[in-house]
Design an enzyme around this catalytic site. Sequence first.
Site, PDB file in Angstrom:
ATOM      1  N   ARG A 132       0.973  -1.072  -0.109  1.00 30.61           N
ATOM      2  CA  ARG A 132      -0.298   0.360   0.124  1.00 30.61           C
ATOM      3  C   ARG A 132       0.878   1.978  -0.143  1.00 30.61           C
ATOM      4  O   ARG A 132       1.696   1.600   0.882  1.00 30.61           O
ATOM      5  CB  ARG A 132      -0.626   0.303   1.104  1.00 30.61           C
ATOM      6  CG  ARG A 132      -2.259   1.228   1.176  1.00 30.61           C
ATOM      7  CD  ARG A 132      -2.683   0.922   2.044  1.00 30.61           C
ATOM      8  NE  ARG A 132      -2.432   2.008   3.356  1.00 30.61           N
ATOM      9  CZ  ARG A 132      -1.885   1.858   4.274  1.00 30.61           C
ATOM     10  NH1 ARG A 132      -3.170   1.094   4.926  1.00 30.61           N
ATOM     11  NH2 ARG A 132      -1.544   2.463   5.226  1.00 30.61           N
ATOM     12  N   GLU A 149       4.361   6.981   2.635  1.00 33.73           N
ATOM     13  CA  GLU A 149       5.555   5.776   2.929  1.00 33.73           C
ATOM     14  C   GLU A 149       4.818   4.772   2.298  1.00 33.73           C
ATOM     15  O   GLU A 149       3.723   4.831   1.659  1.00 33.73           O
ATOM     16  CB  GLU A 149       5.349   5.695   4.207  1.00 33.73           C
ATOM     17  CG  GLU A 149       4.039   4.991   5.000  1.00 33.73           C
ATOM     18  CD  GLU A 149       4.074   3.964   5.768  1.00 33.73           C
ATOM     19  OE1 GLU A 149       4.949   3.529   6.521  1.00 33.73           O
ATOM     20  OE2 GLU A 149       3.217   4.096   6.519  1.00 33.73           O
ATOM     21  N   ASN A 151       4.121   0.448   2.566  1.00 35.03           N
ATOM     22  CA  ASN A 151       3.840  -0.443   3.540  1.00 35.03           C
ATOM     23  C   ASN A 151       3.881  -1.974   2.523  1.00 35.03           C
ATOM     24  O   ASN A 151       3.821  -2.384   1.549  1.00 35.03           O
ATOM     25  CB  ASN A 151       2.680  -0.139   3.587  1.00 35.03           C
ATOM     26  CG  ASN A 151       2.793   0.886   4.929  1.00 35.03           C
ATOM     27  OD1 ASN A 151       3.025   1.256   5.613  1.00 35.03           O
ATOM     28  ND2 ASN A 151       1.128   1.843   4.161  1.00 35.03           N
ATOM     29  N   SER A 156      -2.874  -2.959   5.758  1.00 37.32           N
ATOM     30  CA  SER A 156      -4.493  -3.546   6.280  1.00 37.32           C
ATOM     31  C   SER A 156      -5.448  -1.973   5.547  1.00 37.32           C
ATOM     32  O   SER A 156      -5.538  -1.819   4.785  1.00 37.32           O
ATOM     33  CB  SER A 156      -4.532  -3.417   7.614  1.00 37.32           C
ATOM     34  OG  SER A 156      -4.187  -2.120   8.290  1.00 37.32           O
ATOM     35  N   LYS A 313      11.493   2.298   5.937  1.00 35.77           N
ATOM     36  CA  LYS A 313      11.832   4.625   5.825  1.00 35.77           C
ATOM     37  C   LYS A 313      13.379   3.955   5.543  1.00 35.77           C
ATOM     38  O   LYS A 313      13.022   5.167   4.575  1.00 35.77           O
ATOM     39  CB  LYS A 313      11.572   4.907   7.295  1.00 35.77           C
ATOM     40  CG  LYS A 313      10.053   4.557   8.159  1.00 35.77           C
ATOM     41  CD  LYS A 313       9.181   5.001   7.889  1.00 35.77           C
ATOM     42  CE  LYS A 313       8.055   4.952   8.289  1.00 35.77           C
ATOM     43  NZ  LYS A 313       7.463   4.003   8.308  1.00 35.77           N
ATOM     44  N   LYS A 371      11.473  10.627  11.227  1.00 29.94           N
ATOM     45  CA  LYS A 371      11.261   9.063  11.332  1.00 29.94           C
ATOM     46  C   LYS A 371      11.977   8.209  12.123  1.00 29.94           C
ATOM     47  O   LYS A 371      13.248   7.733  11.346  1.00 29.94           O
ATOM     48  CB  LYS A 371      10.510   8.460  10.454  1.00 29.94           C
ATOM     49  CG  LYS A 371       9.250   9.200   9.141  1.00 29.94           C
ATOM     50  CD  LYS A 371       8.432   8.754   8.689  1.00 29.94           C
ATOM     51  CE  LYS A 371       7.701  10.037   7.658  1.00 29.94           C
ATOM     52  NZ  LYS A 371       7.075   9.520   6.475  1.00 29.94           N
ATOM     53  N   GLU A 375       6.928   0.772  11.882  1.00 22.45           N
ATOM     54  CA  GLU A 375       5.813   0.838  11.777  1.00 22.45           C
ATOM     55  C   GLU A 375       4.080   0.533  12.542  1.00 22.45           C
ATOM     56  O   GLU A 375       4.720   0.331  13.551  1.00 22.45           O
ATOM     57  CB  GLU A 375       5.147  -0.905  10.353  1.00 22.45           C
ATOM     58  CG  GLU A 375       6.730  -0.936   9.894  1.00 22.45           C
ATOM     59  CD  GLU A 375       6.492   0.079   8.518  1.00 22.45           C
ATOM     60  OE1 GLU A 375       5.603   0.926   7.869  1.00 22.45           O
ATOM     61  OE2 GLU A 375       7.613   0.337   8.099  1.00 22.45           O
ATOM     62  N   GLY A 376       3.071   0.765  12.175  1.00 26.31           N
ATOM     63  CA  GLY A 376       2.116   0.820  12.842  1.00 26.31           C
ATOM     64  C   GLY A 376       1.602   2.201  13.066  1.00 26.31           C
ATOM     65  O   GLY A 376       0.313   2.220  14.589  1.00 26.31           O
ATOM     66  N   ARG A 458      -7.886   7.126   4.137  1.00 25.65           N
ATOM     67  CA  ARG A 458      -7.765   7.314   6.093  1.00 25.65           C
ATOM     68  C   ARG A 458      -8.256   9.117   6.073  1.00 25.65           C
ATOM     69  O   ARG A 458      -6.768   9.747   5.446  1.00 25.65           O
ATOM     70  CB  ARG A 458      -6.698   7.092   6.755  1.00 25.65           C
ATOM     71  CG  ARG A 458      -7.122   5.901   8.079  1.00 25.65           C
ATOM     72  CD  ARG A 458      -5.537   6.034   8.623  1.00 25.65           C
ATOM     73  NE  ARG A 458      -4.577   5.166   7.795  1.00 25.65           N
ATOM     74  CZ  ARG A 458      -3.621   4.951   7.660  1.00 25.65           C
ATOM     75  NH1 ARG A 458      -3.267   4.388   9.160  1.00 25.65           N
ATOM     76  NH2 ARG A 458      -2.421   5.056   7.229  1.00 25.65           N
TER      77      ARG A 458
HETATM   78  P1  ADP Z   1       3.450   4.499   9.545  1.00 25.41           P
HETATM   79  O1  ADP Z   1       4.418   3.323   9.047  1.00 25.41           O
HETATM   80  O2  ADP Z   1       3.957   4.164  11.755  1.00 25.41           O
HETATM   81  O3  ADP Z   1       1.991   4.146   9.037  1.00 25.41           O
HETATM   82  P2  ADP Z   1       3.767   6.349   8.777  1.00 25.41           P
HETATM   83  O4  ADP Z   1       5.357   7.317   8.276  1.00 25.41           O
HETATM   84  O5  ADP Z   1       2.930   6.724   7.457  1.00 25.41           O
HETATM   85  O6  ADP Z   1       4.389   6.233   9.784  1.00 25.41           O
HETATM   86  O7  ADP Z   1       3.845   7.969   9.456  1.00 25.41           O
HETATM   87  C1  ADP Z   1       2.642   8.342  10.145  1.00 25.41           C
HETATM   88  C2  ADP Z   1       1.867   9.442   9.816  1.00 25.41           C
HETATM   89  O8  ADP Z   1       2.092  10.619  10.291  1.00 25.41           O
HETATM   90  C3  ADP Z   1       1.284   9.317   8.125  1.00 25.41           C
HETATM   91  O9  ADP Z   1       0.255   8.347   8.953  1.00 25.41           O
HETATM   92  C4  ADP Z   1       0.908  10.806   8.734  1.00 25.41           C
HETATM   93  O10 ADP Z   1      -0.195  11.230   8.724  1.00 25.41           O
HETATM   94  C5  ADP Z   1       1.835  11.202   9.284  1.00 25.41           C
HETATM   95  N1  ADP Z   1       2.964  12.307   8.389  1.00 25.41           N
HETATM   96  C6  ADP Z   1       4.186  10.910   7.900  1.00 25.41           C
HETATM   97  N2  ADP Z   1       4.528  11.547   7.257  1.00 25.41           N
HETATM   98  C7  ADP Z   1       4.490  12.693   7.140  1.00 25.41           C
HETATM   99  C8  ADP Z   1       5.516  14.163   5.922  1.00 25.41           C
HETATM  100  N3  ADP Z   1       5.802  13.972   5.636  1.00 25.41           N
HETATM  101  N4  ADP Z   1       4.391  14.733   6.016  1.00 25.41           N
HETATM  102  C9  ADP Z   1       2.653  15.172   7.027  1.00 25.41           C
HETATM  103  N5  ADP Z   1       2.680  14.369   7.296  1.00 25.41           N
HETATM  104  C10 ADP Z   1       3.345  12.741   7.211  1.00 25.41           C
HETATM  105 MG    MG Z   2       1.804   4.565   7.556  1.00 27.43          MG
END
Ligand code: ADP
Ligand code: MG
Length: 490
Positions: A132, A149, A151, A156, A313, A371, A375-376, A458
Amino acid sequence: MTSEANTPVLRNCIRLPLAEDELLEVTAKAKDYAIMHGAAMRSKTAFSPDSLNFAPFVLVPSSFPRKEFEKAVALQPIINRLMHNVAHDEEFITTTLAETIKVDEFTANLFNIYRKVLAHGFTQAYSIGLLRSDYMAHVYEDCAIKQVEINTVASSFAGIATQLVPQQKFVLSELGHADKLKNMPQNNALAGLCDGMVKAWDIYARPNAVILFIIEDVSYNICDQRFHEFYIRETYPHIKVLRRTLSDVHREGKLGLNKELLLGQQEVAVIYFRAGYEPGHYHSQAEWDARYLMETSLAIKCPSIHYHLAGTKKVQQALAQPAVLERFINDPEEIKAVGKIFTGLYSLDDNEAGNASYEMALKTPEKFVLKPQREGGGNNVYGVDIPDALKRMSRVERSAWILMDLIHPPLTKGYMVRPGAEMPPQIVDMVSELGIFGVVIGDADHIVHNYQAGHMLRTKLSTANEGGVAAGLGALDSPYLIDSDDEEEQ
Ligand code: ADP
Ligand code: MG
């Protein structure tokens, strides 16, 4: 992350606010619709294996630019191929993660499994990726999508997202807007992912072998998982799905003469990991041993260990560096198109470039998100909190993290509906993250299946850094596609 005062607001699907009596009535119906159609979860606060709450949802679909949605859909097979190629590039994965695994124990444990599997040779040449790719529209670039990101493990919400389109269509119709349904793209995410698992099962070619779901000790997101299980049994009545935790596999699992994974007498054709992506899923060495056992087995893994590592990441950060995509994609047009969805991603390794990113983060933290290799949800550090977090780390510890430009999505306005919350819901400012699902199956030399497989949206409060659906600030949603030349409907 608080959005800036002048953040553009996307045109709504319908005029808001709704009259209170109408809002109360339609919200109550939508809640029941959700529970009755399985857009639901187990409660964390009042857990019972015998009951469900509806999953938090946005009442009316949130707007998303059509052009950008279509771009994301069209890109998915290219991204599938990219990730497949990355996963099979031993040298790239090894050098990219070299610094990170010195300090990040979890990634190091995954990498150790990878190393051991490499040393013995892969028992199973095929992998299946159920991916995803997540995006936000970025207001500073005319709402062009930027990847949040990718996945590669436990992607999910394909199950629930599939149910949410008819739910929001029902709500729109109840509100007298049946004419708008045509702007909600159809979503076959559930079928897309499950059919992928069955294609992998076909490749394994043993009629009595099962599909194994690796699950957490307690599955709050149970409906999403059961949708997959029930779809498989209903569509392919001869295929059985088993659910087991990593601890169960440690207790019951063994390898047969041909390294087939056996749980008791049952042979496993495909392993679908809905757990195993965070340290908390490994209570002891037993769970790591179980993961290793599965990786060395003949079963087709979703994801295999190399796919899992390709989704870190750190790998995403490495891919966003200039000229790296050329290693994995041949077509210059495709390289250009994929390059455009990346926003700035920076290494924090202990070298010249990494130290420069460190200084940049201290100077203008409000531009970034920090970051770790997790994940999660709930693991990132945002904006003004970054300097303190970075200063607490040693130089080498920083290499477990990456720095990323904050994406600034446009606002939408709508009603977020949560179990137990006051009625009627209030209109809130929200931002959305689009997820596009993809399926890719192949071995090191060939890709045998590669397709885009539906989507999910989402949506979270605009004031929230993260929008974990179960965590409380996010809600499930679907895109309502708008064109830039649409008439003003507000
Ligand atoms: P995870 O693997 O925990 O899902 P993500 O990289 O998806 O990690 O980050 C979690 C959440 O943080 C994302 O769903 C988004 O809402 C926010 N986020 C992550 N990266 C960014 C970014 N570059 N700019 C704005 N919001 C972000
Ligand atoms: Mg995410």
